[in-house]
Scaffold this active site. Structure first.
Site, PDB file in Angstrom:
ATOM      1  N   HIS A  56       5.424  13.875   2.213  1.00 46.87           N
ATOM      2  CA  HIS A  56       5.865  13.767   3.614  1.00 46.87           C
ATOM      3  C   HIS A  56       6.866  14.862   3.990  1.00 46.87           C
ATOM      4  O   HIS A  56       7.070  15.128   5.177  1.00 46.87           O
ATOM      5  CB  HIS A  56       6.515  12.410   3.877  1.00 46.87           C
ATOM      6  CG  HIS A  56       5.570  11.326   4.280  1.00 46.87           C
ATOM      7  ND1 HIS A  56       4.703  11.451   5.342  1.00 46.87           N
ATOM      8  CD2 HIS A  56       5.380  10.067   3.792  1.00 46.87           C
ATOM      9  CE1 HIS A  56       4.011  10.305   5.479  1.00 46.87           C
ATOM     10  NE2 HIS A  56       4.403   9.453   4.541  1.00 46.87           N
ATOM     11  N   MET A 113      10.183   5.288   1.925  1.00 44.93           N
ATOM     12  CA  MET A 113      10.357   5.849   3.260  1.00 44.93           C
ATOM     13  C   MET A 113      10.878   7.272   3.101  1.00 44.93           C
ATOM     14  O   MET A 113      11.887   7.499   2.429  1.00 44.93           O
ATOM     15  CB  MET A 113      11.330   4.973   4.074  1.00 44.93           C
ATOM     16  CG  MET A 113      11.625   5.496   5.467  1.00 44.93           C
ATOM     17  SD  MET A 113      10.129   5.558   6.494  1.00 44.93           S
ATOM     18  CE  MET A 113      10.475   7.002   7.493  1.00 44.93           C
ATOM     19  N   GLU A 114      10.171   8.187   3.759  1.00 46.49           N
ATOM     20  CA  GLU A 114      10.363   9.621   3.515  1.00 46.49           C
ATOM     21  C   GLU A 114      11.572  10.213   4.233  1.00 46.49           C
ATOM     22  O   GLU A 114      11.469  11.290   4.823  1.00 46.49           O
ATOM     23  CB  GLU A 114       9.089  10.348   3.935  1.00 46.49           C
ATOM     24  CG  GLU A 114       8.750  10.309   5.449  1.00 46.49           C
ATOM     25  CD  GLU A 114       7.885   9.124   5.873  1.00 46.49           C
ATOM     26  OE1 GLU A 114       7.917   8.078   5.188  1.00 46.49           O
ATOM     27  OE2 GLU A 114       7.181   9.251   6.893  1.00 46.49           O
ATOM     28  N   HIS A 143       3.823  10.575  -2.881  1.00 49.90           N
ATOM     29  CA  HIS A 143       3.521  10.326  -1.475  1.00 49.90           C
ATOM     30  C   HIS A 143       4.728  10.663  -0.586  1.00 49.90           C
ATOM     31  O   HIS A 143       4.610  11.433   0.370  1.00 49.90           O
ATOM     32  CB  HIS A 143       3.103   8.863  -1.295  1.00 49.90           C
ATOM     33  CG  HIS A 143       2.803   8.485   0.116  1.00 49.90           C
ATOM     34  ND1 HIS A 143       1.529   8.470   0.631  1.00 49.90           N
ATOM     35  CD2 HIS A 143       3.620   8.114   1.140  1.00 49.90           C
ATOM     36  CE1 HIS A 143       1.563   8.117   1.902  1.00 49.90           C
ATOM     37  NE2 HIS A 143       2.830   7.882   2.237  1.00 49.90           N
ATOM     38  N   GLU A 144       5.870  10.075  -0.913  1.00 51.19           N
ATOM     39  CA  GLU A 144       7.049  10.314  -0.062  1.00 51.19           C
ATOM     40  C   GLU A 144       7.473  11.779  -0.104  1.00 51.19           C
ATOM     41  O   GLU A 144       7.889  12.347   0.905  1.00 51.19           O
ATOM     42  CB  GLU A 144       8.215   9.394  -0.463  1.00 51.19           C
ATOM     43  CG  GLU A 144       7.894   7.899  -0.475  1.00 51.19           C
ATOM     44  CD  GLU A 144       7.179   7.379   0.771  1.00 51.19           C
ATOM     45  OE1 GLU A 144       7.347   7.962   1.858  1.00 51.19           O
ATOM     46  OE2 GLU A 144       6.433   6.380   0.657  1.00 51.19           O
ATOM     47  N   ASP A 160       4.523  -1.147  15.013  1.00 41.63           N
ATOM     48  CA  ASP A 160       4.542  -1.721  13.687  1.00 41.63           C
ATOM     49  C   ASP A 160       3.305  -2.570  13.391  1.00 41.63           C
ATOM     50  O   ASP A 160       2.873  -2.683  12.248  1.00 41.63           O
ATOM     51  CB  ASP A 160       5.787  -2.590  13.568  1.00 41.63           C
ATOM     52  CG  ASP A 160       6.429  -2.391  12.221  1.00 41.63           C
ATOM     53  OD1 ASP A 160       6.445  -1.239  11.762  1.00 41.63           O
ATOM     54  OD2 ASP A 160       6.879  -3.396  11.643  1.00 41.63           O
ATOM     55  N   TYR A 188      -3.936   5.863   6.769  1.00 46.29           N
ATOM     56  CA  TYR A 188      -3.791   6.402   5.411  1.00 46.29           C
ATOM     57  C   TYR A 188      -5.140   6.773   4.819  1.00 46.29           C
ATOM     58  O   TYR A 188      -5.367   7.894   4.387  1.00 46.29           O
ATOM     59  CB  TYR A 188      -3.146   5.347   4.497  1.00 46.29           C
ATOM     60  CG  TYR A 188      -1.718   5.020   4.823  1.00 46.29           C
ATOM     61  CD1 TYR A 188      -1.403   4.180   5.881  1.00 46.29           C
ATOM     62  CD2 TYR A 188      -0.686   5.522   4.064  1.00 46.29           C
ATOM     63  CE1 TYR A 188      -0.088   3.853   6.175  1.00 46.29           C
ATOM     64  CE2 TYR A 188       0.638   5.203   4.345  1.00 46.29           C
ATOM     65  CZ  TYR A 188       0.934   4.367   5.402  1.00 46.29           C
ATOM     66  OH  TYR A 188       2.233   4.059   5.691  1.00 46.29           O
ATOM     67  N   GLU A 214       0.191  10.195   7.899  1.00 42.89           N
ATOM     68  CA  GLU A 214      -0.147   9.460   6.680  1.00 42.89           C
ATOM     69  C   GLU A 214      -1.431   9.940   6.003  1.00 42.89           C
ATOM     70  O   GLU A 214      -1.510   9.960   4.777  1.00 42.89           O
ATOM     71  CB  GLU A 214      -0.210   7.959   6.962  1.00 42.89           C
ATOM     72  CG  GLU A 214       1.128   7.360   7.417  1.00 42.89           C
ATOM     73  CD  GLU A 214       2.256   7.477   6.391  1.00 42.89           C
ATOM     74  OE1 GLU A 214       1.978   7.724   5.210  1.00 42.89           O
ATOM     75  OE2 GLU A 214       3.433   7.325   6.792  1.00 42.89           O
TER      76      GLU A 214
HETATM   77  N1  BES Z   1       6.283   6.277   6.245  1.00 44.01           N
HETATM   78  C1  BES Z   1       5.746   5.223   5.456  1.00 44.01           C
HETATM   79  C2  BES Z   1       6.410   3.889   5.685  1.00 44.01           C
HETATM   80  C3  BES Z   1       6.314   3.363   7.091  1.00 44.01           C
HETATM   81  C4  BES Z   1       5.137   3.432   7.811  1.00 44.01           C
HETATM   82  C5  BES Z   1       7.392   2.756   7.687  1.00 44.01           C
HETATM   83  C6  BES Z   1       5.075   2.942   9.116  1.00 44.01           C
HETATM   84  C7  BES Z   1       7.331   2.270   8.968  1.00 44.01           C
HETATM   85  C8  BES Z   1       6.166   2.365   9.694  1.00 44.01           C
HETATM   86  C9  BES Z   1       5.787   5.570   3.962  1.00 44.01           C
HETATM   87  O1  BES Z   1       5.585   6.916   3.697  1.00 44.01           O
HETATM   88  C10 BES Z   1       4.662   4.833   3.296  1.00 44.01           C
HETATM   89  O2  BES Z   1       3.557   5.086   3.633  1.00 44.01           O
HETATM   90  N2  BES Z   1       4.975   3.948   2.367  1.00 44.01           N
HETATM   91  C11 BES Z   1       3.990   3.160   1.646  1.00 44.01           C
HETATM   92  C12 BES Z   1       3.730   3.712   0.281  1.00 44.01           C
HETATM   93  C13 BES Z   1       2.672   4.746   0.196  1.00 44.01           C
HETATM   94  C14 BES Z   1       2.495   5.165  -1.268  1.00 44.01           C
HETATM   95  C15 BES Z   1       1.359   4.342   0.776  1.00 44.01           C
HETATM   96  C16 BES Z   1       4.562   1.769   1.448  1.00 44.01           C
HETATM   97  O3  BES Z   1       5.709   1.549   1.820  1.00 44.01           O
HETATM   98  O4  BES Z   1       3.881   0.919   0.910  1.00 44.01           O
HETATM   99 ZN    ZN Z   2       3.595   7.565   4.086  1.00 42.33          ZN
END
Ligand code: BES
Ligand code: ZN
Length: 615
Positions: free
Chosen positions: A314, A285-286, A310-311, A390, A398, A333
């Site tokens: 962000h 989480m960024e 990735h993070e 969510d 993504y 994303e």
């Molecule tokens: N910002 C997201 C996590 C997120 C998205 C939290 C939507 C709540 C709601 C974070 O940057 C993310 O995308 N994490 C991915 C990893 C990434 C390498 C694709 C994860 O947690 O799997």
């Molecule tokens: Zn992300």
């Protein structure tokens, strides 16, 4: 004369600047259905949090002071959910307050009466144990050191309102400071400048002086130690895994440099990582200045660190330029996945980045298939009104986002595209924008890019994957397939030697490509040769377990149960519980879940409850 030119230059610059702020780019006026706030009427500009973390009662309590801007409204509305509001003051005077009706997803609007002259409000509140979904309270027995309990918050998408009252919309940005008291001996860290040592009294001070949306405000406390990786990069972790984490993430400074070379200076000062307990529901989480990360990417060989890229990315896409509403999530994303893969390409070469892109393509095709009954959820521009964001935030943002940006890149050429992205981050810095803002900007800045020819409408407002998607072709993966086919046909394992050089991505591809009805004896051969069931690599482990469940290879059962109880990362949990459901092992799944659920964050229990408990 020169002075005059200089003067004209300044005036021109100023008018251009003011044109920009009056531009058609309207993130702020885009309606965010997931917040009660009315930022065009009265908006929060700065917050001072003064909070105590009470681990005995598992609550956070204290006050938040808000500096506000009122555009003539008789009231200001904050988002709250699962909070106990005790007192409200406006300019130091106690005032009566009220609430909107309860919405099961959004919570409630906290309505505070103000006047034209009001500039400051204060809310005294506490969280409620079991209702503040952002928070995960971890017992000390569940930590590595077992001496102190642990707490972390998760704000995205709309959970920040469950740990402090705020205008919880990605379109609203505020600066913040905080004074946080935790039990003596513990360290507290936030998405801000951070302490590196435990304080004598358990009190810590933070400030984030760039305006950020509420979902990026985060807090964690526990027995934490710090290790620097460069003069601006470091790791926080429980002392027991600090060294391991520092080794795994030792390339982070190089990633920051690669990112800066691509899209401009890193704007946030420090970039630190916080390694959380395995119950963290996401990979990463960024949170600004301090990425929160799951320990499940510590594989011992740096093979899963694209998640850090990735993070980190962000910090530009998401934290500097932010999606105005969750319907525009792909702006966060999609850009970040694109940026992540550019960083990885710069550091580890094109074949490496191609593997990531092809795995992403597989994820995309799978997700589009899963959403066949709700094709609108495969649009880049989402419509999440009346839904929990969510639920609607999937791989589409993504990977379809990534492939859309690849179309633009390939149409205008990488050099032009990079200039465009650089300018984009600069022009929209510290602002929140909608998909439509982006499209107008794209049209203005890259007029040679044909919307029609490149099917922009289909990409953004249409279902599935348009036919002009760029084909990715990882040569490493073609080789893996050759070896796999030899094994499947005649148990040929003569490629063993070569697998010494395989990265975890090749292994991932290898296991993903195993047919679901593969014979148990072939899985046994693979397992005794490559030891998958005992892998240290959680990505490999998770996909291996999934295949094993479908093929009824029961030797993984013990390790699977241990994994499900220890790891709370939702991305791993969903396919594994689903596989148990699909293979008539629901009762077993429920039994494991009953034990595991206590350790999961609300983000994960919400999803798994729906799969297992609410049939
Ligand atoms: N910002 C997201 C996590 C997120 C998205 C939290 C939507 C709540 C709601 C974070 O940057 C993310 O995308 N994490 C991915 C990893 C990434 C390498 C694709 C994860 O947690 O799997
Ligand atoms: Zn992300």
């Amino acid at each position: 004369m020169q002075k005059l030119y200089f003067f004209i230059f300044i005036i021109l610059g100023l008018t251009m600047f003011s044109c920009k702020t009056e531009s058609p780019f309207s993130g702020l006026t885009a309606t965010d259905y997931h917040s009660f706030a009315e930022p065009n009427k009265a908006v929060v500009k700065h917050m001072d949090l003064n909070l105590e973390v009470n681990f005995d009662e598992k609550i956070i309590l204290g006050t938040v002071n808000y500096r506000i801007k009122n555009f003539g409204s008789p009231q200001i509305i904050l988002d709250v959910k699962g909070l106990n509001i005790k007192k409200v003051e406006v300019d130091k005077q106690k005032v009566p307050f009220s609430f909107t009706d309860i919405d099961p997803i959004k919570g409630q609007g906290l309505i505070i009466p103000i006047t034209d002259k009001s500039s400051q409000i204060l809310v005294e509140y506490s969280t409620i144990y079991g209702q503040s979904d952002a928070l995960l309270w971890i017992e000390k027995e569940q930590t590595l050191g077992k001496k102190y309990p642990f707490l972390f918050t998760q704000g995205q998408a709309i959970l920040s309102r469950t740990w402090f009252p705020c205008q919880d919309s990605p379109g609203i940005r505020a600066t913040y400071k905080a004074k946080i008291k935790v039990p003596k001996g513990m360290l507290a860290v936030m998405s801000a400048n951070n302490p590196t040592e435990v304080s004598a009294d358990g009190v810590y001070f933070f400030s984030m002086l760039k305006p950020v949306p509420a979902y990026l405000i985060a807090l964690s406390a526990g027995e934490l130690a710090f290790k620097p990786l460069s003069n601006r990069v470091g790791v926080y972790a429980e002392p027991e895994i600090l060294e391991e984490a520092a080794n795994e993430f030792s390339d982070t400074e190089l990633m920051v440099q690669a990112a800066e070379a691509l899209y401009g200076d890193y704007a946030w000062g420090r970039y630190d990582l916080l390694v959380l307990p395995p119950s963290f529901p996401f990979g990463g989480m960024e949170n600004p200045m301090l990425t929160f990360v799951t320990p499940t990417i510590i594989a011992g060989d740096k093979s899963l660190t694209s998640l850090i890229a990735h993070e980190l990315a962000h910090s530009w896409s998401g934290n500097t330029v932010t999606n105005a509403t969750w319907n525009d999530f792909w702006l966060n994303e999609g850009f970040t996945v694109y940026f992540e893969r550019r960083i990885m390409e710069k550091l580890y070469g094109k074949p490496y980045a191609d593997m990531l892109a092809e795995l992403g393509y597989q994820d995309l095709i799978k997700t589009i298939g899963e959403l066949a009954n709700t094709p609108k959820d495969t649009h880049l521009k989402l419509n999440l009104k009346d839904r929990d964001p969510d639920e609607g935030l999937t791989d589409i943002a993504y990977e379809k986002g990534y492939f859309f940006l690849r179309v633009i890149e390939s149409a205008v050429g990488r050099e032009k595209f990079d200039q465009f992205v650089n300018q984009y981050f600069e022009d929209f810095a510290y602002r929140s924008i909608s998909t439509e803002d982006f499209l107008i900007y794209l049209k203005n800045e890259l007029p040679e890019f044909s919307f029609e020819k490149n099917k922009v409408n289909e990409w953004v407002y249409g279902a599935g994957l348009p036919v002009n998607a760029i084909i990715v072709n990882s040569s490493n993966f073609r080789n893996v397939e050759k070896k796999l086919s030899g094994f499947l046909k005649h148990n040929d394992l003569s490629f063993i030697e070569e697998t010494q050089k395989w990265s975890s991505h090749e292994w991932l591809h290898f296991i993903r490509k195993l047919p679901f009805d593969i014979q148990v004896n072939q899985l046994e051969i693979l397992d005794s040769t490559f030891n998958f069931t005992a892998s240290r690599n959680n990505e490999i482990l998770a996909i291996w377990f999934e295949k094993a469940i479908y093929a009824d290879y029961r030797k993984v059962d013990k390790a699977l149960e241990t994994f499900l109880i220890k790891v709370g990362r939702r991305k791993f949990l969903i396919p594994l519980y689903q596989a148990l459901i699909d293979t008539d092992r629901v009762e077993e799944a429920k039994k494991i879940y009953k034990e595991a659920r206590k350790g999961y964050h609300a983000v994960s229990t919400a999803t798994i409850d729906a799969m297992l408990l609410e049939e």
